[in-house]
Design a protein around this motif. Sequence first.
Motif, PDB file in Angstrom:
ATOM      1  N   ARG A 259     -13.258  -4.353   5.080  1.00  0.00           N
ATOM      2  CA  ARG A 259     -13.367  -5.719   5.602  1.00  0.00           C
ATOM      3  C   ARG A 259     -12.810  -6.732   4.601  1.00  0.00           C
ATOM      4  O   ARG A 259     -12.167  -7.712   4.996  1.00  0.00           O
ATOM      5  CB  ARG A 259     -14.835  -6.039   5.911  1.00  0.00           C
TER       6      ARG A 259
ATOM      7  N   ARG B  51       0.010  -6.149   3.886  1.00  0.00           N
ATOM      8  CA  ARG B  51      -0.587  -6.801   2.719  1.00  0.00           C
ATOM      9  C   ARG B  51      -1.410  -5.791   1.931  1.00  0.00           C
ATOM     10  O   ARG B  51      -1.653  -4.684   2.386  1.00  0.00           O
ATOM     11  CB  ARG B  51      -1.466  -7.982   3.144  1.00  0.00           C
ATOM     12  N   ASN B  52      -1.854  -6.202   0.744  1.00  0.00           N
ATOM     13  CA  ASN B  52      -2.618  -5.318  -0.129  1.00  0.00           C
ATOM     14  C   ASN B  52      -4.008  -5.057   0.453  1.00  0.00           C
ATOM     15  O   ASN B  52      -4.807  -5.976   0.607  1.00  0.00           O
ATOM     16  CB  ASN B  52      -2.730  -5.966  -1.513  1.00  0.00           C
ATOM     17  N   HIS B  53      -4.295  -3.787   0.740  1.00  0.00           N
ATOM     18  CA  HIS B  53      -5.609  -3.417   1.263  1.00  0.00           C
ATOM     19  C   HIS B  53      -6.410  -2.532   0.320  1.00  0.00           C
ATOM     20  O   HIS B  53      -7.645  -2.520   0.384  1.00  0.00           O
ATOM     21  CB  HIS B  53      -5.455  -2.677   2.605  1.00  0.00           C
ATOM     22  N   ILE B  54      -5.729  -1.749  -0.554  1.00  0.00           N
ATOM     23  CA  ILE B  54      -6.460  -0.750  -1.351  1.00  0.00           C
ATOM     24  C   ILE B  54      -6.107  -0.776  -2.842  1.00  0.00           C
ATOM     25  O   ILE B  54      -6.634   0.007  -3.608  1.00  0.00           O
ATOM     26  CB  ILE B  54      -6.223   0.678  -0.808  1.00  0.00           C
TER      27      ILE B  54
ATOM     28  N   ASN C 166       0.820  -1.214   0.000  1.00  0.00           N
ATOM     29  CA  ASN C 166       0.000   0.000   0.000  1.00  0.00           C
ATOM     30  C   ASN C 166       0.855   1.265   0.000  1.00  0.00           C
ATOM     31  O   ASN C 166       0.514   2.267   0.631  1.00  0.00           O
ATOM     32  CB  ASN C 166      -0.942   0.036   1.216  1.00  0.00           C
TER      33      ASN C 166
ATOM     34  N   TYR D  19     -15.023  -8.216  -3.185  1.00  0.00           N
ATOM     35  CA  TYR D  19     -14.426  -6.924  -2.836  1.00  0.00           C
ATOM     36  C   TYR D  19     -15.201  -5.817  -3.552  1.00  0.00           C
ATOM     37  O   TYR D  19     -15.372  -5.859  -4.776  1.00  0.00           O
ATOM     38  CB  TYR D  19     -12.968  -6.934  -3.272  1.00  0.00           C
TER      39      TYR D  19
ATOM     40  N   HIS E 124      -0.269   0.214   7.781  1.00  0.00           N
ATOM     41  CA  HIS E 124      -0.576  -1.129   7.280  1.00  0.00           C
ATOM     42  C   HIS E 124       0.237  -1.434   6.022  1.00  0.00           C
ATOM     43  O   HIS E 124      -0.237  -1.260   4.899  1.00  0.00           O
ATOM     44  CB  HIS E 124      -2.072  -1.260   7.018  1.00  0.00           C
TER      45      HIS E 124
ATOM     46  N   ARG F 134      -9.590   3.542   1.451  1.00  0.00           N
ATOM     47  CA  ARG F 134      -9.100   3.091   2.753  1.00  0.00           C
ATOM     48  C   ARG F 134      -9.310   1.583   2.878  1.00  0.00           C
ATOM     49  O   ARG F 134     -10.132   0.995   2.160  1.00  0.00           O
ATOM     50  CB  ARG F 134      -9.831   3.812   3.879  1.00  0.00           C
ATOM     51  N   PRO F 135      -8.611   0.928   3.789  1.00  0.00           N
ATOM     52  CA  PRO F 135      -8.805  -0.506   4.006  1.00  0.00           C
ATOM     53  C   PRO F 135     -10.233  -0.802   4.463  1.00  0.00           C
ATOM     54  O   PRO F 135     -10.866  -0.004   5.174  1.00  0.00           O
ATOM     55  CB  PRO F 135      -7.796  -0.831   5.118  1.00  0.00           C
TER      56      PRO F 135
ATOM     57  N   ILE G 125      -4.048   4.533   5.419  1.00  0.00           N
ATOM     58  CA  ILE G 125      -3.571   3.221   5.871  1.00  0.00           C
ATOM     59  C   ILE G 125      -2.880   3.313   7.231  1.00  0.00           C
ATOM     60  O   ILE G 125      -2.377   2.319   7.743  1.00  0.00           O
ATOM     61  CB  ILE G 125      -2.627   2.563   4.844  1.00  0.00           C
TER      62      ILE G 125
ATOM     63  N   ARG H 150     -10.477  -7.557   1.076  1.00  0.00           N
ATOM     64  CA  ARG H 150      -9.303  -7.017   0.405  1.00  0.00           C
ATOM     65  C   ARG H 150      -9.377  -7.236  -1.105  1.00  0.00           C
ATOM     66  O   ARG H 150     -10.105  -8.111  -1.581  1.00  0.00           O
ATOM     67  CB  ARG H 150      -8.037  -7.682   0.962  1.00  0.00           C
TER      68      ARG H 150
END
Length: 394
Positions: A224, A196-199, A166, A232, A193, A221-222, A186, A226
């Motif tokens: 629930r 890991r990939n959140h966004i 991110n 998603y 964060h 934003r991150p 993030i 991913r």
Amino acid sequence: MKRERGVKRERAMKRPADELDAMWSRHSAEWRDSAQICSQWREAALTDAALLAHKASRGWWDIIAELGITLLVTREYEHLVMAMSAANGRPVVSCFPMPHPSGLVVNRVTSSVIVASTRNPNQTFKFQPVRGLLAPVSSTCYPGSLYLHDLAIIGSSLYGNAVGQNAVVRLLPDASFKRVWWPQSIEDSDRSHFDRNHIQLNSIAAGKSLQSSFFSASSARPGRLRPGHLKYPVDKQGVIFSGRTRQPVCTGLTRPHSARIHDGKVWVANSGYGELGFAVNSRLNVVAKLPGWTRGLCIIKDVAFIATSRVIPRYSAYAPGLDVSKSRCAVQAVSCASGKLLGSIEWPAGNQIFAIDWIDAKLSSGFPFNVRARRTSQEQAFFYTYAAETTGKE
């Protein structure tokens, strides 16, 4: 079990001479194809000819010739980097095999071309013009956790989207990297964060500095779920972040990619709706709608070269604004002023395109591997003697 392994080992050590001769002959014949050696990939010699077959509209090659460019295109899931030029009025199409190429950038100062190969470990391949062709001069490995996507030159440094963290990273030639930018969203009170990939922070609209650059992402934003999860949420959730404020400056996008700055505007491919447009007052001003997942963009004068890809079936929900059945693997030339389609080139058996950039055709007409017919003797002669040409500037 131990005894069985011992018996097999003993048999292997007592192979008949004719079996050993056959094995040694096979070893001697392997790794003779220049495409394998350059890409460090055994299967590079097995590219399916159907993937290279193309059809161009009337006027396509005229556009390439008039602009005086060699257009470079990464086709990530087909493991190819393509080059197209129109030398002396005659189309020249060439390729370079590479495992899962994604981001692509041309360094205008050094005339080098850098491509991200996003498998584990991630790599960057560097090419330099050599006697009119783009020859590989180095490759560098980086941790696969970066999940490199877009590449950009800002100042004299190479940057990449570390989608897996991110963040934007500066990629250093000693195979190290440094996180240099990330969105404020993030950050928690106790940590950022980077795990890991959140966004899906996936492209760089390069300015003169990180602060004057912009970055696209699939969500602000991150959440629930991913990116990569089939549920998603993507529709209208995408944004463009400001490098200076680290906050969104354009919202309402759907899986945006390939943000670029041109004539003071931030252009972007709104992939999930097959659109090309630029940001105005925090929203997207659509200039053209095209048949496919828009991703891969470069702009020269008034001409935007924008790629369309097919939609991977299991991710069809990521493209709510597309007729998936009509998606094409192609590059379209579009007028920035009018949105008019000026020409296109299509690969009927093609699948996914990731990035586009260009190099002056006077420097290079493309790669050493011609798509119409491999000329093995010429390739071997070239790689036997080539020496990289550099500007001396870094």
